[in-house]
Write a protein that holds these residues in place. Structure first.
Motif, PDB file in Angstrom:
ATOM      1  N   LYS A   3     -19.428  23.904 -17.519  1.00  0.00           N
ATOM      2  CA  LYS A   3     -19.932  24.917 -16.584  1.00  0.00           C
ATOM      3  C   LYS A   3     -19.141  24.759 -15.296  1.00  0.00           C
ATOM      4  O   LYS A   3     -19.014  23.664 -14.766  1.00  0.00           O
ATOM      5  N   HIS A   5     -18.427  26.199 -11.351  1.00  0.00           N
ATOM      6  CA  HIS A   5     -18.801  26.999 -10.182  1.00  0.00           C
ATOM      7  C   HIS A   5     -17.629  26.920  -9.220  1.00  0.00           C
ATOM      8  O   HIS A   5     -17.146  25.831  -8.898  1.00  0.00           O
ATOM      9  N   CYS A   6     -17.162  28.071  -8.759  1.00  0.00           N
ATOM     10  CA  CYS A   6     -16.034  28.114  -7.831  1.00  0.00           C
ATOM     11  C   CYS A   6     -16.435  28.893  -6.589  1.00  0.00           C
ATOM     12  O   CYS A   6     -16.776  30.072  -6.676  1.00  0.00           O
ATOM     13  N   SER A   7     -16.388  28.241  -5.455  1.00  0.00           N
ATOM     14  CA  SER A   7     -16.739  28.907  -4.193  1.00  0.00           C
ATOM     15  C   SER A   7     -15.505  29.278  -3.370  1.00  0.00           C
ATOM     16  O   SER A   7     -15.616  29.566  -2.191  1.00  0.00           O
ATOM     17  N   ASN A  14     -11.322  34.332  -8.879  1.00  0.00           N
ATOM     18  CA  ASN A  14     -12.756  34.167  -8.628  1.00  0.00           C
ATOM     19  C   ASN A  14     -13.465  35.517  -8.603  1.00  0.00           C
ATOM     20  O   ASN A  14     -13.056  36.433  -7.902  1.00  0.00           O
ATOM     21  N   ASN A  17     -18.335  33.834  -7.975  1.00  0.00           N
ATOM     22  CA  ASN A  17     -18.328  32.373  -8.018  1.00  0.00           C
ATOM     23  C   ASN A  17     -18.058  31.787  -9.396  1.00  0.00           C
ATOM     24  O   ASN A  17     -18.398  30.642  -9.674  1.00  0.00           O
ATOM     25  N   PHE A  18     -17.455  32.590 -10.267  1.00  0.00           N
ATOM     26  CA  PHE A  18     -16.997  32.118 -11.565  1.00  0.00           C
ATOM     27  C   PHE A  18     -15.505  32.401 -11.674  1.00  0.00           C
ATOM     28  O   PHE A  18     -14.964  33.245 -10.978  1.00  0.00           O
ATOM     29  N   SER A  61     -18.705  31.585 -17.022  1.00  0.00           N
ATOM     30  CA  SER A  61     -19.567  30.540 -16.467  1.00  0.00           C
ATOM     31  C   SER A  61     -19.226  29.193 -17.076  1.00  0.00           C
ATOM     32  O   SER A  61     -19.524  28.141 -16.499  1.00  0.00           O
ATOM     33  N   HIS A  84     -20.788  19.908 -15.469  1.00  0.00           N
ATOM     34  CA  HIS A  84     -20.686  20.928 -14.433  1.00  0.00           C
ATOM     35  C   HIS A  84     -19.594  20.522 -13.456  1.00  0.00           C
ATOM     36  O   HIS A  84     -19.542  19.373 -13.021  1.00  0.00           O
ATOM     37  N   ASP A  86     -17.577  21.665  -9.802  1.00  0.00           N
ATOM     38  CA  ASP A  86     -17.557  22.496  -8.603  1.00  0.00           C
ATOM     39  C   ASP A  86     -16.159  22.474  -8.002  1.00  0.00           C
ATOM     40  O   ASP A  86     -15.648  21.407  -7.655  1.00  0.00           O
TER      41      ASP A  86
END
Length: 108
Positions: A3, A5-7, A14, A17-18, A61, A84, A86
């Protein structure tokens, strides 16, 4: 698959946020901390990108995360085994922005 998550909002890959890629590579083979890692697939959002440079209609995701960070505890034969990940934007010493894998950990 991991999983992700990309900020990093200014990355062309992007969306919501995926990541729109099927996989990414976390770079920084000799990293000692998260600030020394980076997303090797970061692509600055720009008006100069060709229309087909990014498949922005398919945010993922979960995806394959490849890793060249030798001493990360989640690196198993260049594949990230974290559940997960980040990816975020951070600033380096000169104030320039860059990406980093904030999931990076070493054995304590």
């Amino acid at each position: 698959m991991t999983k992700l998550h990309c900020s990093v909002e200014n990355c062309a890959n992007n969306k919501e946020n995926f990541c729109c890629r099927p996989d990414i590579m976390v770079g920084g083979p000799d990293s000692e901390d998260a600030a020394q890692t980076y997303c090797a697939n970061f692509l600055e959002r720009s008006d100069n990108l060709p229309e087909d440079a990014v498949d922005s209609d398919s945010p993922n995701s979960s995806l394959d995360v490849h890793c060249e960070v030798a001493n990360c505890i989640y690196n198993e034969d260049r594949a990230c085994e974290a559940r997960h990940v980040d990816i975020k934007k951070t600033r380096v010493n000169d104030g320039q922005e860059k990406t980093e894998c904030s999931t990076f950990r070493t054995e304590e």
